[in-house]
Enzyme design. Sequence first.
Site, short mmCIF file in Angstrom:
data_model
loop_
_atom_site.label_atom_id
_atom_site.label_comp_id
_atom_site.label_asym_id
_atom_site.label_seq_id
_atom_site.Cartn_x
_atom_site.Cartn_y
_atom_site.Cartn_z
N LYS A 45 3.82 -6.42 -4.66
CA LYS A 45 2.79 -5.13 -4.62
C LYS A 45 2.87 -4.18 -3.88
O LYS A 45 3.47 -4.05 -3.02
CB LYS A 45 1.57 -6.07 -4.99
CG LYS A 45 1.54 -6.44 -3.40
CD LYS A 45 0.30 -7.68 -3.66
CE LYS A 45 -0.53 -7.93 -2.01
NZ LYS A 45 -0.98 -9.18 -2.21
N TYR A 291 -7.12 22.20 13.25
CA TYR A 291 -8.02 22.31 12.80
C TYR A 291 -9.48 21.86 14.19
O TYR A 291 -9.42 21.06 14.26
CB TYR A 291 -8.31 21.47 11.63
CG TYR A 291 -7.61 22.05 10.16
CD1 TYR A 291 -7.91 23.09 10.07
CD2 TYR A 291 -6.70 21.80 9.88
CE1 TYR A 291 -7.30 23.79 8.94
CE2 TYR A 291 -6.07 22.53 8.46
CZ TYR A 291 -6.04 23.29 8.06
OH TYR A 291 -5.82 23.65 7.26
C1 LIG Z 1 -0.74 -9.97 -1.40
C2 LIG Z 1 -0.65 -11.23 -1.78
C3 LIG Z 1 0.55 -12.46 -0.54
C4 LIG Z 1 1.43 -12.08 0.25
O1 LIG Z 1 0.65 -12.08 1.25
P1 LIG Z 1 1.08 -11.95 2.57
O2 LIG Z 1 -0.29 -12.32 4.01
O3 LIG Z 1 1.78 -10.81 2.53
O4 LIG Z 1 2.78 -12.65 2.71
C5 LIG Z 1 0.63 -14.33 -1.29
N1 LIG Z 1 -0.65 -14.12 -2.84
C6 LIG Z 1 -1.36 -13.45 -3.28
C7 LIG Z 1 -2.77 -13.97 -3.82
C8 LIG Z 1 -1.35 -11.91 -2.41
O5 LIG Z 1 -2.51 -11.28 -3.21
#
Ligand SMILES: *Cc1c(COP(=O)(O)O)cnc(C)c1O
Length: 399
Positions: A45, A291
């Site tokens: 993701k 800035y």
């Molecule tokens: C993002 C996510 C993961 C992965 O988690 P990590 O700590 O990055 O391994 C797993 N399960 C769900 C439901 C998530 O949203």
Amino acid sequence: MATDATPSTAGLNTWIEVSESAYAGNLAFFRALVGDDVELSAVVKSNAYGHGLLEIAGLAARHGADSFCVHALEEAVALRRAGFEQDILIMGHVPLARLEAVMRHDCRVVLYHLESARRLAEIASEERPARVHLKIETGTHRQGVEGDDLRQLLGFLETAPSVSVEGVYTHFANIEDTTDHRYARRQSERFRRALRQIDDAGFRPAKRHAACSAAVVLFPETHFDMVRLGISQYGFWSSKETRLSYRNLARGRGDGEAAASAADGVLRPVMTWKTRISQVKRIPADAFVGYGCTYQTTRPTQLAVLPTGYADGYDRKLSNAGHALVRGRRAPVLGRICMNLTMVDVTDVPGVEVEDEVVLLGRQGEQEIAAERLASLVGTIPYEIVARIAADIPRLVVA
Ligand SMILES: *Cc1c(COP(=O)(O)O)cnc(C)c1O
């Protein structure tokens, strides 16, 4: 996509190098942890946590991941368009109006309410069932279903043969922020109770899953049929506490201090974020930089201008606080980070020239700028440091 030769970066102002060997090593570590019978799903993701969705998907497929987890339908569609045929679980909400696309692209989809279940039942068929993964609420209190709502949902699913309960899962709330894992154990208990309830209702989901990176590392009993590996495939520990807990585990297995130290080295960061110097200039003592005139030199200063700024995801809170690596040395950020530019002090770095390669995140020679370090400087976690790197920066797979 991935190539064997290192691609040219001559035409780029800023880019991310993704190390195939580091990625392959991390994945091999996790494969050894979970064994061959557990589905190893790469969570890609948010542009693969900023590493590049298609680039990482290619490496994941090549180095032994079985499937993908994404947040959004759009990410799943991008993977399908690029030709990936692995299973893909969409973990975030898909608007009811788009559930048909989930079917068309043959994706798994999270399910935690009747509204989606009804819609899926309408558009799916027994020949081509919807593949849902029930999301169980066990104490994180975000997406998920429990108790009477779960009973009601199961009741509906019994009447909807076109919706196939392929999976059941939950997500831990408090596993990486602590070395006290009582809350996680309680969530595990609740998950097991829900699994019994689902079994009693006559469902036999093939994929039960709960583990994120920290759980994969610390709690083998949460591996079930599948693990959802996010941050740690990219070479980062979920947190200091997770790293510490893993060290303690290694020590406690009787392997002693050497094993505890070795545990620190099992993950290798995959990403190096680079830019190149666009101007080098000498400015006098007492000159202001950037800035708001927030930095004033105390000596004649050699300044390097970098064509990367907060719009690229280089956090503005690193103003007057961060460092970049130039010719193997640390060059402090001077003044405020701009939208597209950052100034660094290279007075103490000999031989600096226009177009020198600069590292913003990762290693250069003996020096390293770790995501953990940047995160602590700006008050966040490594996840946010990498996930917010702009998607339009090229990601290049290197050896
Ligand atoms: C993002 C996510 C993961 C992965 O988690 P990590 O700590 O990055 O391994 C797993 N399960 C769900 C439901 C998530 O949203």
